[in-house]
Enzyme design. Structure first.
Site, short mmCIF file in Angstrom:
data_model
loop_
_atom_site.label_atom_id
_atom_site.label_comp_id
_atom_site.label_asym_id
_atom_site.label_seq_id
_atom_site.Cartn_x
_atom_site.Cartn_y
_atom_site.Cartn_z
CG ASP A 61 -2.18 0.68 0.93
OD1 ASP A 61 -2.57 1.48 0.07
OD2 ASP A 61 -3.43 0.81 2.25
CG ASP A 110 -8.71 2.44 -1.00
OD1 ASP A 110 -8.52 2.05 -0.91
OD2 ASP A 110 -8.37 2.98 0.19
#
Length: 743
Positions: free
Chosen positions: A479, A549
């Site tokens: 990430d 997301d």
């Protein structure tokens, strides 16, 4: 041979069965003139009949030639200031402060295959017969510098890959202020510019507008390719559609700051430039050093946007993604992030994994919160050691328990970031990117490590290696949750600060490369707050990426539709999450969530232990269904049918290479009362093959399904009671059509 050279006239023709690209050397200036890019034309001994020269009120290079203005000559790698006033492909500052260059033709070389790029990701070949490469060397006598323009054409793909190398062979350093990977001057402006824009949680939305006089561009100055724009643009003819007409695609294999722009001049010539963003870029090139630009992948299609997309899909899937996972189906995973966030312990994790395993899910991924004192997003990044309160047996013990269940284990890292209060931050405060005597901005309570420094990359590799080497890890989610601010490196001299952004992304690539070299069977998935670094550069290292997301099925229709403009389904991370959706609060059925998520890598992001028996049974069926269809989804031809940006109805489909099976998704966002009849026209089938559609009694030939379509209404003749008792239409409805050829 896919490259021919007319030696006497110094004309270069790059071609295959579908596309031609032609340029020449100008007689007096020895610079390069662009002649043609488009559908294949036959080779000729001379292309001088394509020259356009009229006298215009302009400055000219030569006193005795009033047609020698570069402003009105289409070029291959233009500079600014010597009669051309348009945006240049390169700009250099020499020791006296001059920006003027004069790179002239010196030589050419034809190379079988495709050379690798130094330190940068790029497409490749497995056999040198797949492609040929033309390298043109240009020379600037004042700078004592070479520019090498590289063109690779694949024999069986409508693809030309370009990159540029600058070589300093003089005694003095100079500064590169601009170094585009490719420049193309197209002869007219009758195009729409198509691009992908957005923000966090709404990435990759398709946008287009007709070209206008002047500059139009997409770009990033954030240190990553960004949520805002993807490093891609396409020029489509005004009458082109998804499936018909001419389209030119330009995609940059790069993960940092980029610029993709079109400049239309007053004579309607459209100049396309793509490469590293020159904003705040300044590279000091010392004597005997070389600077390599990223690769631009150019695609020509005469079958619309979808034809362009399919070319990108096949190329990126087969010759950009590499290694162990390239040709393999991906495991169905469950990620605990939206199930637990930071609030978990080993017992809870094993319970989720055990339940998932019983339903056929193959991979459990432990997300954020397993390290340091990480109970929220304010701490611990950089302290990559297990939290033994949450995980008393550490990652090693947990991974072994997961594997004992019969599943694989995956782990989340955010290696480029650091939190205040950590051991790493306290010992190495100079390792964060920040400017002396200025405030250091934070994002998500974290700071960016200076990956332009080899010692930083080495340190993070050691920390990650300590965890990975001691555990059973099959998957890593990498990430990156904030952009770069206050860009400055204490390790670079004042005249090299313009190199930081590029050196940073080279450091990211280096860490990926080292981890992949040691752990070639680990499946990497890249993530950057969702899709902030969903670009071809990272596909070279991580064969799949988290698209957003935002896991809401309705929002994902737009996100996945737009992402498919360039990227194959095998790269698109797509999961079923809980409802109400955590990003928008929407309630959608688990069927619709699955019908969207199937068209990607597929997985779950919820607390599966909280599902009722009925939903668990549905999950089990979904998992079994995707296992049956994932080879088709991974390697089939994808067709966009109905756009979420234009219609309340959305549809797409994937067809096997042999056209014997297909999977069609159809989505109706909002229900309508007393609605019209609908027919869904398919694409990519064999006209002469007879197809059965699961759940529909009749069979249909491919030509009927493509020209007439699937009739979505039903015949209720003599069935009135069934009509009135049927399930009423509802919002966020979807259908999945499974087609198979009848033997």
């Amino acid at each position: 041979m896919t490259i021919k050279v007319n030696v006497e006239t110094l004309e270069f023709h790059i071609f295959n069965e579908n596309v031609s690209y032609i340029f020449r050397v100008l007689e007096k200036s020895n610079q390069l003139e662009h002649l043609y890019y488009g559908k294949k034309i036959r080779h000729r001994d001379s292309f001088k009949h394509l020259l356009e020269r009229e006298i215009r009120p302009s400055c000219n290079m030569f006193e005795d030639d009033h047609t020698s203005t570069l402003e009105h000559i289409k070029q291959e790698y233009p500079s600014y200031g010597t009669t051309d006033y348009r945006s240049p492909a390169h700009m250099i500052t020499n020791k006296i402060g001059s920006h003027i260059t004069n790179y002239q033709y010196q030589s050419y070389e034809i190379i079988a295959g495709k050379p690798k790029l130094h330190q940068l990701p790029a497409t490749y070949v497995e056999d040198e017969n797949e492609a040929n490469t033309l390298e043109i060397t240009l020379w600037d006598e004042v700078l004592k510098s070479k520019v090498i323009l590289s063109y690779t054409i694949y024999k069986n793909r409508n693809v030309i890959c370009r990159n540029t190398r600058f070589v300093n062979e003089g005694n003095d350093a100079f500064y590169i202020n601009n170094a585009m990977s490719a420049s193309v001057d197209l002869p007219d402006d009758q195009f729409e510019m198509v691009h992908l824009n957005g923000a966090w949680a709404r990435e990759a939305h398709v946008d287009s507008q007709k070209l206008f006089k002047g500059i139009q561009s997409v770009y990033s100055t954030r240190g990553a390719s960004s949520h805002a724009h993807n490093p891609f643009l396409a020029l489509k003819r005004l009458d082109a559609t998804e499936h018909t007409g001419e389209v030119y695609g330009f995609s940059l294999v790069y993960s940092g700051n980029f610029l993709a722009q079109v400049e239309v001049d007053t004579y309607s010539v459209s100049r396309v430039l793509i490469g590293i963003n020159p904003f705040q870029f300044k590279w000091k090139l010392n004597p005997n050093e070389t600077f390599q630009t990223p690769e631009c992948v150019m695609v020509y299609s005469d079958q619309g946007l979808n034809g362009m997309s399919q070319t990108y899909h096949e190329l990126f899937r087969e010759r950009l993604v590499r290694g162990y996972w390239r040709d393999k189906v991906r495991p169905i995973l469950i990620n605990n992030w939206e199930a637990t966030y930071f609030d978990f312990n080993e017992e809870k994790i094993v319970d989720i994994a055990s339940t998932a395993n019983n339903l056929g899910i193959e991979l459990f991924v432990l997300d954020d919160g397993w390290f340091g004192e990480r109970h929220d997003d304010t701490s611990s990044l950089g302290d990559w050691f297990e939290n033994k309160d949450k995980l008393p047996n550490g990652i090693k013990g947990l991974s072994e328990k997961i594997e004992d269940l019969g599943m694989k284990f995956g782990l989340w890292f955010e290696p480029e970031m650091v939190s205040k209060g950590t051991k790493l931050f306290e010992e190495h405060p100079d390792w964060i990117i920040s400017t002396p005597e200025r405030r250091a901005s934070h994002g998500r309570n974290q700071f960016v490590l200076d990956f332009s420094r080899a010692e930083v990359v080495n340190h993070i590799f050691t920390l990650m290696d300590n965890i990975i080497n001691d555990s059973k890890i099959s998957y890593i989610k990498w990430d990156m949750n904030r952009y770069i601010t206050e860009a400055y490196s204490t390790s670079l001299k004042s005249d090299q600060q313009g190199e930081l952004f590029h050196r940073y992304i080279l450091g990211v690539y280096e860490l990926y490369e080292r981890l992949i070299a040691k752990y070639p069977e680990i499946l990497f998935e890249s993530c950057a707050g969702g899709g902030a670094r969903f670009d071809p550069g990272l596909l070279y290292y991580a064969p799949q990426a988290w698209a957003s997301d935002n896991t809401d099925a309705v929002e994902r229709l737009k996100i996945q539709y737009g992402t498919s403009m360039v990227y194959p389904l095998s790269a698109i991370g797509s999961h079923i999450s809980a409802i109400p959706n955590h990003q928008v609060g929407r309630m959608t059925s688990i069927d619709t969530r699955a019908n969207v998520a199937y068209f990607g890598t597929f997985g779950y992001e919820l607390d599966i232990t909280k599902l009722g028996n009925e939903e668990k049974a549905k999950v089990q069926k979904q998992v079994a269904f995707f296992k049956e269809k994932r080879s088709l989804v991974r390697s089939g031809d994808f067709h966009r049918l109905l756009s979420p940006f234009e219609s309340n109805e959305v549809s797409w489909m994937v067809v096997s290479k042999d056209k014997t099976e297909a999977l069609v998704g159809y989505y109706k966002v909002l229900a309508k009362p007393n609605d019209k009849y609908y027919r869904l026209k398919l694409k990519g089938l064999d006209s002469d093959k007879l197809y059965a559609i699961e759940g529909i009694k009749s069979t249909h030939y491919g030509d009927e399904l493509m020209n007439l379509g699937i009739v979505l209404g039903e015949d209720y003749t003599d069935r009135a009671s069934e009509f009135w008792s049927r399930e009423h239409p509802h919002d966020y409805a979807s259908k999945l059509f499974v087609l198979k050829v009848v033997n």
